[in-house]
Design an enzyme around this catalytic site. Sequence first.
Site, PDB file in Angstrom:
ATOM      1  N   PHE A  54     -44.234  35.943  53.070  1.00  0.00           N
ATOM      2  CA  PHE A  54     -45.314  36.285  52.126  1.00  0.00           C
ATOM      3  C   PHE A  54     -46.494  35.312  52.246  1.00  0.00           C
ATOM      4  CE2 PHE A  54     -46.342  35.496  47.405  1.00  0.00           C
ATOM      5  CZ  PHE A  54     -47.414  36.371  47.404  1.00  0.00           C
ATOM      6  N   ILE A  55     -46.310  34.076  51.832  1.00  0.00           N
ATOM      7  CA  ILE A  55     -47.436  33.123  51.820  1.00  0.00           C
ATOM      8  C   ILE A  55     -47.833  32.768  53.249  1.00  0.00           C
ATOM      9  CG2 ILE A  55     -48.229  30.857  51.030  1.00  0.00           C
ATOM     10  CD1 ILE A  55     -46.071  31.097  48.771  1.00  0.00           C
ATOM     11  N   ALA A 115     -38.640  28.867  54.593  1.00  0.00           N
ATOM     12  CA  ALA A 115     -37.654  28.471  53.581  1.00  0.00           C
ATOM     13  C   ALA A 115     -36.929  29.708  53.089  1.00  0.00           C
ATOM     14  CB  ALA A 115     -38.349  27.796  52.388  1.00  0.00           C
ATOM     15  N   GLU A 116     -35.753  29.480  52.541  1.00  0.00           N
ATOM     16  CA  GLU A 116     -35.145  30.482  51.670  1.00  0.00           C
ATOM     17  C   GLU A 116     -35.832  30.268  50.336  1.00  0.00           C
ATOM     18  OE1 GLU A 116     -33.026  32.923  52.108  1.00  0.00           O
ATOM     19  OE2 GLU A 116     -32.724  32.535  54.249  1.00  0.00           O
ATOM     20  N   THR A 126     -42.951  23.573  46.010  1.00  0.00           N
ATOM     21  CA  THR A 126     -43.062  24.383  44.793  1.00  0.00           C
ATOM     22  C   THR A 126     -43.092  23.510  43.537  1.00  0.00           C
ATOM     23  OG1 THR A 126     -41.742  25.885  43.405  1.00  0.00           O
ATOM     24  CG2 THR A 126     -40.527  24.605  44.999  1.00  0.00           C
ATOM     25  N   ASP A 127     -43.660  24.046  42.472  1.00  0.00           N
ATOM     26  CA  ASP A 127     -43.643  23.316  41.191  1.00  0.00           C
ATOM     27  C   ASP A 127     -42.241  23.294  40.585  1.00  0.00           C
ATOM     28  OD1 ASP A 127     -43.449  25.982  40.413  1.00  0.00           O
ATOM     29  OD2 ASP A 127     -45.081  25.892  38.943  1.00  0.00           O
ATOM     30  N   GLU A 128     -41.328  24.118  41.120  1.00  0.00           N
ATOM     31  CA  GLU A 128     -39.992  24.204  40.515  1.00  0.00           C
ATOM     32  C   GLU A 128     -39.211  22.902  40.670  1.00  0.00           C
ATOM     33  OE1 GLU A 128     -37.986  27.971  40.999  1.00  0.00           O
ATOM     34  OE2 GLU A 128     -39.872  28.995  41.391  1.00  0.00           O
ATOM     35  N   TYR A 163     -32.112  26.489  44.701  1.00  0.00           N
ATOM     36  CA  TYR A 163     -33.394  26.614  45.418  1.00  0.00           C
ATOM     37  C   TYR A 163     -34.271  25.392  45.158  1.00  0.00           C
ATOM     38  CZ  TYR A 163     -38.311  27.851  46.115  1.00  0.00           C
ATOM     39  OH  TYR A 163     -39.637  27.820  46.479  1.00  0.00           O
ATOM     40  N   LYS A 174     -35.509  22.319  47.686  1.00  0.00           N
ATOM     41  CA  LYS A 174     -36.924  22.010  47.956  1.00  0.00           C
ATOM     42  C   LYS A 174     -37.221  20.549  47.557  1.00  0.00           C
ATOM     43  CE  LYS A 174     -39.825  24.359  49.244  1.00  0.00           C
ATOM     44  NZ  LYS A 174     -40.281  24.759  50.609  1.00  0.00           N
ATOM     45  N   ASN A 192     -43.091  36.329  30.658  1.00  0.00           N
ATOM     46  CA  ASN A 192     -42.710  37.466  31.517  1.00  0.00           C
ATOM     47  C   ASN A 192     -42.974  38.797  30.823  1.00  0.00           C
ATOM     48  OD1 ASN A 192     -41.881  35.713  33.507  1.00  0.00           O
ATOM     49  ND2 ASN A 192     -39.725  35.748  32.900  1.00  0.00           N
ATOM     50  N   GLY A 220     -29.190  28.959  34.273  1.00  0.00           N
ATOM     51  CA  GLY A 220     -30.079  27.790  34.440  1.00  0.00           C
ATOM     52  C   GLY A 220     -31.556  28.151  34.448  1.00  0.00           C
TER      53      GLY A 220
HETATM   54  P1  NAD Z   1     -40.702  34.158  51.897  1.00  0.00           P
HETATM   55  O1  NAD Z   1     -39.250  34.201  51.533  1.00  0.00           O
HETATM   56  O2  NAD Z   1     -41.560  35.345  51.656  1.00  0.00           O
HETATM   57  O3  NAD Z   1     -40.848  33.804  53.455  1.00  0.00           O
HETATM   58  C1  NAD Z   1     -40.064  32.826  54.082  1.00  0.00           C
HETATM   59  C2  NAD Z   1     -40.256  32.979  55.587  1.00  0.00           C
HETATM   60  O4  NAD Z   1     -39.465  31.955  56.226  1.00  0.00           O
HETATM   61  C3  NAD Z   1     -39.762  34.326  56.131  1.00  0.00           C
HETATM   62  O5  NAD Z   1     -40.681  34.833  57.066  1.00  0.00           O
HETATM   63  C4  NAD Z   1     -38.443  33.971  56.811  1.00  0.00           C
HETATM   64  O6  NAD Z   1     -38.144  34.827  57.914  1.00  0.00           O
HETATM   65  C5  NAD Z   1     -38.698  32.546  57.266  1.00  0.00           C
HETATM   66  N1  NAD Z   1     -37.451  31.774  57.413  1.00  0.00           N
HETATM   67  C6  NAD Z   1     -36.435  31.693  56.513  1.00  0.00           C
HETATM   68  N2  NAD Z   1     -35.446  30.921  57.023  1.00  0.00           N
HETATM   69  C7  NAD Z   1     -35.862  30.506  58.249  1.00  0.00           C
HETATM   70  C8  NAD Z   1     -35.275  29.680  59.253  1.00  0.00           C
HETATM   71  N3  NAD Z   1     -34.061  29.146  59.101  1.00  0.00           N
HETATM   72  N4  NAD Z   1     -35.993  29.446  60.398  1.00  0.00           N
HETATM   73  C9  NAD Z   1     -37.232  29.994  60.569  1.00  0.00           C
HETATM   74  N5  NAD Z   1     -37.806  30.805  59.651  1.00  0.00           N
HETATM   75  C10 NAD Z   1     -37.138  31.053  58.505  1.00  0.00           C
HETATM   76  O7  NAD Z   1     -41.265  32.861  51.161  1.00  0.00           O
HETATM   77  P2  NAD Z   1     -42.697  32.606  50.499  1.00  0.00           P
HETATM   78  O8  NAD Z   1     -42.676  33.098  49.110  1.00  0.00           O
HETATM   79  O9  NAD Z   1     -43.751  33.044  51.429  1.00  0.00           O
HETATM   80  O10 NAD Z   1     -42.684  31.006  50.438  1.00  0.00           O
HETATM   81  C11 NAD Z   1     -43.164  30.225  51.532  1.00  0.00           C
HETATM   82  C12 NAD Z   1     -43.052  28.757  51.167  1.00  0.00           C
HETATM   83  O11 NAD Z   1     -43.833  28.481  50.005  1.00  0.00           O
HETATM   84  C13 NAD Z   1     -41.628  28.300  50.859  1.00  0.00           C
HETATM   85  O12 NAD Z   1     -41.452  27.017  51.402  1.00  0.00           O
HETATM   86  C14 NAD Z   1     -41.593  28.264  49.338  1.00  0.00           C
HETATM   87  O13 NAD Z   1     -40.665  27.297  48.881  1.00  0.00           O
HETATM   88  C15 NAD Z   1     -43.019  27.874  49.013  1.00  0.00           C
HETATM   89  N6  NAD Z   1     -43.535  28.332  47.708  1.00  0.00           N
HETATM   90  C16 NAD Z   1     -43.418  29.629  47.331  1.00  0.00           C
HETATM   91  C17 NAD Z   1     -43.947  30.049  46.113  1.00  0.00           C
HETATM   92  C18 NAD Z   1     -43.879  31.504  45.677  1.00  0.00           C
HETATM   93  O14 NAD Z   1     -44.273  31.816  44.556  1.00  0.00           O
HETATM   94  N7  NAD Z   1     -43.443  32.426  46.502  1.00  0.00           N
HETATM   95  C19 NAD Z   1     -44.572  29.132  45.281  1.00  0.00           C
HETATM   96  C20 NAD Z   1     -44.673  27.797  45.685  1.00  0.00           C
HETATM   97  C21 NAD Z   1     -44.155  27.413  46.912  1.00  0.00           C
HETATM   98  P1  TYD Z   2     -39.313  35.157  40.258  1.00  0.00           P
HETATM   99  O1  TYD Z   2     -40.382  36.078  40.725  1.00  0.00           O
HETATM  100  O2  TYD Z   2     -37.943  35.277  40.828  1.00  0.00           O
HETATM  101  O3  TYD Z   2     -39.886  33.671  40.455  1.00  0.00           O
HETATM  102  P2  TYD Z   2     -39.269  32.246  39.957  1.00  0.00           P
HETATM  103  O4  TYD Z   2     -37.923  32.431  39.418  1.00  0.00           O
HETATM  104  O5  TYD Z   2     -39.233  31.481  41.244  1.00  0.00           O
HETATM  105  O6  TYD Z   2     -40.239  31.738  38.969  1.00  0.00           O
HETATM  106  O7  TYD Z   2     -39.180  35.298  38.685  1.00  0.00           O
HETATM  107  C1  TYD Z   2     -40.300  35.104  37.825  1.00  0.00           C
HETATM  108  C2  TYD Z   2     -39.805  35.205  36.406  1.00  0.00           C
HETATM  109  O8  TYD Z   2     -39.338  36.549  36.163  1.00  0.00           O
HETATM  110  C3  TYD Z   2     -38.604  34.297  36.109  1.00  0.00           C
HETATM  111  O9  TYD Z   2     -38.726  33.804  34.780  1.00  0.00           O
HETATM  112  C4  TYD Z   2     -37.410  35.228  36.206  1.00  0.00           C
HETATM  113  C5  TYD Z   2     -37.982  36.560  35.737  1.00  0.00           C
HETATM  114  N1  TYD Z   2     -37.328  37.758  36.353  1.00  0.00           N
HETATM  115  C6  TYD Z   2     -36.845  38.796  35.544  1.00  0.00           C
HETATM  116  O10 TYD Z   2     -36.947  38.749  34.302  1.00  0.00           O
HETATM  117  N2  TYD Z   2     -36.273  39.872  36.139  1.00  0.00           N
HETATM  118  C7  TYD Z   2     -36.116  39.965  37.485  1.00  0.00           C
HETATM  119  O11 TYD Z   2     -35.559  40.977  37.982  1.00  0.00           O
HETATM  120  C8  TYD Z   2     -36.633  38.915  38.313  1.00  0.00           C
HETATM  121  C9  TYD Z   2     -36.521  38.972  39.811  1.00  0.00           C
HETATM  122  C10 TYD Z   2     -37.238  37.820  37.698  1.00  0.00           C
END
Ligand code: NAD
Ligand code: TYD
Length: 350
Positions: free
Chosen positions: A12-13, A84-85, A131-133, A156, A160, A255, A289
């Site tokens: 995604f990002i 990342a996962e 992440t802020d988490e 997760y 991180k 939410n 949690g």
């Molecule tokens: P995503 O799950 O959409 O994408 C993760 C990507 O990493 C995928 O393309 C996947 O194929 C790849 N990947 C996973 N395991 C791998 C491995 N072992 N080797 C090589 N590639 C691998 O994640 P995202 O939401 O785009 O997040 C990207 C980064 O930003 C992560 O590090 C996440 O912790 C961080 N982040 C995400 C958010 C959010 O809201 N999504 C917010 C803050 C930070």
């Molecule tokens: P999510 O998009 O999984 O992001 P994060 O847990 O990393 O913040 O979830 C955002 C918020 O939405 C979180 O408080 C959990 C809630 N949520 C639901 O209520 N139902 C759902 O099916 C999902 C996936 C998340």
Amino acid sequence: MKKILITGGAGFIGSHVVRLFVNKYPKYQIYNLDALTYAGNLFNLKDVENSPNYHFIKADIVDGERMMQLFDQHGFDSVIHLAAESHVDRSITNPMEFIMTNIVGTVNLLNAAKHYWKNDFEGKRFYHISTDEVYGSLGATGFFTESTSYDPHSPYSASKASSDHLVRAYHDTYKLPMVISNCSNNYGPNQFPEKLIPLFINNIRNNKPLPVYGKGENIRDWLYVVDHARAIDVIFHKGNDGQTYNIGGHNEWTNIDLIKLMCKVMDEKLGRAEGTSEKLISYVKDRAGHDLRYAIDSTKLQRELSWVPSLQFEEGIRLTIDWYLNNQEWLDEVTSGNYLKYYEKQYEER
Ligand code: NAD
Ligand code: TYD
């Protein structure tokens, strides 16, 4: 001329970061390394895949030898590490994958960078995206700053946090040039529909129940993904060595309020009578949690590097909904096959 390794660029990002760098910096060579897990999708980058400065490498960051070999072969001078996962619910079911990719994978990249850059750190940079988490959960007031103590609660966020510590340790111990950013929740096009916003857009579209965890009172600070990519660009180029920057939208939503807004906008867009989609809301068992509130103070980034979000949330959420409705093929593709098994396991028991 830079040779930048971007990991997780098919996600995604990562896909938004790759697009921005490929288009904005034609003189840089951009290497997108991705294992193409369930979350990786090369379709996200169709528009740049033939650009002369774009290269794709399918590889798993858990494979340390391969990382060494790729640094040797391509001579990367910078890393922007996003692979990342990333989904909290999956980390609750299967923590080990998170330990392997998020911790071991990060150390493999650090080792490869340290090995190949050791005699000359000039012009090198390891940028770790976090992440802020990692900061844990806030009560009703206050914000996460760069000096907030780490207090992760899910596998997760703990994985991180661990990778953040390791990146800092390589800086302090080996002088590896690095920078870290911790961002709040992202939303926008190309997000895998396991996360709240795309999952609920897809369910509303298909008239499926909207599984709200607990009472829906948890609060998240939402940032449009393109604004995160813009912040990454600024921090990569201008951030100070060894520093951490928080990135956030000053855009907190419970939410349930966010879900009601999505229902309202989708009723409009789908030509449904007002209130129709809200009837799909279904309160289910809370996440274990479950962090109550995340909210970022991004003053440092605004003050030192002049970054501010470009988009208001009401506009961003409409753009996002439009994208998913206009890209139903993308949604149908990623929600077939294994997704159905995941969905059943995740939500049937609730
Ligand atoms: P995503 O799950 O959409 O994408 C993760 C990507 O990493 C995928 O393309 C996947 O194929 C790849 N990947 C996973 N395991 C791998 C491995 N072992 N080797 C090589 N590639 C691998 O994640 P995202 O939401 O785009 O997040 C990207 C980064 O930003 C992560 O590090 C996440 O912790 C961080 N982040 C995400 C958010 C959010 O809201 N999504 C917010 C803050 C930070
Ligand atoms: P999510 O998009 O999984 O992001 P994060 O847990 O990393 O913040 O979830 C955002 C918020 O939405 C979180 O408080 C959990 C809630 N949520 C639901 O209520 N139902 C759902 O099916 C999902 C996936 C998340």
